[in-house]
Design an enzyme around this catalytic site. Structure first.
Site, PDB file in Angstrom:
ATOM      1  N   ARG A   1       0.820  -1.213   0.000  1.00  0.00           N
ATOM      2  CA  ARG A   1       0.000   0.000   0.000  1.00  0.00           C
ATOM      3  C   ARG A   1       0.859   1.270   0.000  1.00  0.00           C
ATOM      4  O   ARG A   1       0.535   2.256   0.649  1.00  0.00           O
ATOM      5  CB  ARG A   1      -0.972   0.002   1.192  1.00  0.00           C
ATOM      6  CG  ARG A   1      -1.909  -1.220   1.221  1.00  0.00           C
ATOM      7  CD  ARG A   1      -2.828  -1.274   0.006  1.00  0.00           C
ATOM      8  NE  ARG A   1      -3.676  -2.450   0.037  1.00  0.00           N
ATOM      9  CZ  ARG A   1      -3.442  -3.579  -0.635  1.00  0.00           C
ATOM     10  NH1 ARG A   1      -2.379  -3.685  -1.416  1.00  0.00           N
ATOM     11  NH2 ARG A   1      -4.265  -4.590  -0.563  1.00  0.00           N
TER      12      ARG A   1
ATOM     13  N   SER B   1     -11.624  -1.817   2.429  1.00  0.00           N
ATOM     14  CA  SER B   1     -11.001  -2.177   3.701  1.00  0.00           C
ATOM     15  C   SER B   1     -10.522  -0.905   4.395  1.00  0.00           C
ATOM     16  O   SER B   1      -9.760  -0.131   3.814  1.00  0.00           O
ATOM     17  CB  SER B   1      -9.810  -3.112   3.469  1.00  0.00           C
ATOM     18  OG  SER B   1     -10.235  -4.309   2.864  1.00  0.00           O
TER      19      SER B   1
ATOM     20  N   GLU C   1      -6.020   2.267   6.368  1.00  0.00           N
ATOM     21  CA  GLU C   1      -5.681   2.233   4.944  1.00  0.00           C
ATOM     22  C   GLU C   1      -6.369   3.387   4.237  1.00  0.00           C
ATOM     23  O   GLU C   1      -5.865   3.934   3.256  1.00  0.00           O
ATOM     24  CB  GLU C   1      -6.113   0.889   4.344  1.00  0.00           C
ATOM     25  CG  GLU C   1      -5.725   0.693   2.900  1.00  0.00           C
ATOM     26  CD  GLU C   1      -6.009  -0.722   2.438  1.00  0.00           C
ATOM     27  OE1 GLU C   1      -6.718  -0.875   1.427  1.00  0.00           O
ATOM     28  OE2 GLU C   1      -5.522  -1.671   3.073  1.00  0.00           O
TER      29      GLU C   1
END
EC number: 1.3.1.98
Length: 301
Positions: free
Chosen positions: A174, A224, A294
């Site tokens: 990420r 998410s 995230e």
């Protein structure tokens, strides 16, 4: 007070410039206060000019793609939001596709399938744009953007374009170079492998079937919410803490997948932030694990 319309009127049409635009209209969460100015360049050249003008005027700006993986605060965004969703070209070059930043990740994956190119199946159900996916190294089903991106065309704050090859992209979980250097992704090139169109389609349909079964796709969410800590599954920890269905206002832990937080009505950013904080607190108390979001959180505090 910045005269935003005058800043861009020499090269953008009136319908490409909006003032006091609610960000709730442009995020998958359906949450967020107004942006002072919201501009929609339709070409790379227009994007470059917008960047040059906001830099010269010393106006803060934020780059928006599909509005997935994004939580905008209730007071909105000061300065200019630059929407890349009108940059829409896809160019086929052998085993490669050159894809403009504003193309949806799903559309890019479908184009790869139609050209008989395999390797983007994992991305077929990832929400948002390809630019956003490349920016955050989005991934699913054992695939991620780092596996397929071979180069990125970006624009710096002086409006200058640069090409970064794969070895320079600093891809990690990420994470990408563009989180470090602040440059704006304009176009990406992916390299794929020849495949059977039917087989590619079957795999994409299977991945999307799994998503529909496991994820609250019918609800307003940002995917998410938390990064996966090494050795743990976030959804499982949240569920084991008895938090499925737990809500703060209309911000709620999905009953379908505890790793997804949803806007179950008219949730504010404050509701969602308080829900995130409570989940973090309980998971840390129960497991000693510090959850990291995230979802990108932006806007005036």
């Amino acid at each position: 007070m910045v005269a935003y319309t005058e800043l861009f009127s020499s090269f953008l049409r009136k319908n490409q410039i909006k003032l006091n635009e609610p960000m709730s209209r442009h995020t998958t969460f359906g949450i967020g206060g107004a942006a002072d100015c919201f501009v929609m360049p339709e070409t790379i050249e227009e994007l470059q000019k917008v960047i040059v003008e906001v830099t010269k005027a010393n106006v803060p700006f934020f780059i928006l793609g599909g509005g997935a993986n994004l939580l905008v605060r209730d007071k909105g965004i000061r300065g200019v939001v630059i929407y890349t969703g009108r940059l829409q070209s896809i160019i086929h070059e052998g085993n490669r596709l050159r894809v403009a930043a504003g193309v949806s990740t799903a559309k890019a994956a479908k184009a790869a399938m139609e050209y008989g190119l395999s390797g983007m199946e994992f991305a077929a159900g990832i929400p948002g744009t390809i630019g956003g996916a490349a920016y955050m190294n989005a991934g699913a089903y054992n695939g991620e953007m780092a596996d397929i991106v071979v180069s990125v065309l970006s624009c710096n704050r002086n409006g200058q374009l640069s090409v970064y090859n794969k070895s320079k992209l600093h891809y990690d979980y990420r994470h990408s170079l563009f989180m470090e250097n602040g440059e704006i992704i304009v176009e990406i090139t992916v390299e794929l492998a020849p495949g059977n169109i039917h087989d590619i389609e079957v795999m994409m349909e299977e991945f999307n079937r799994r998503r529909r079964m496991k994820q609250p796709l019918e609800k307003k969410s940002a995917g998410s919410t938390f990064k996966r800590p090494a050795g743990y599954f976030v959804g499982q920890m949240i569920e084991e803490m008895g938090l499925k269905g737990f809500a703060v206002g209309d911000a709620k832990v999905s009953m379908k997948h505890a790793g997804f937080l949803i806007n179950d009505g008219h949730a504010s950013c404050t509701d969602m932030m308080n829900l995130i904080s409570e989940i973090k607190r309980r998971v840390f108390d129960g497991y000693g694990v510090e959850l990291m979001t995230e979802v990108q959180i932006v806007g005036e505090e």
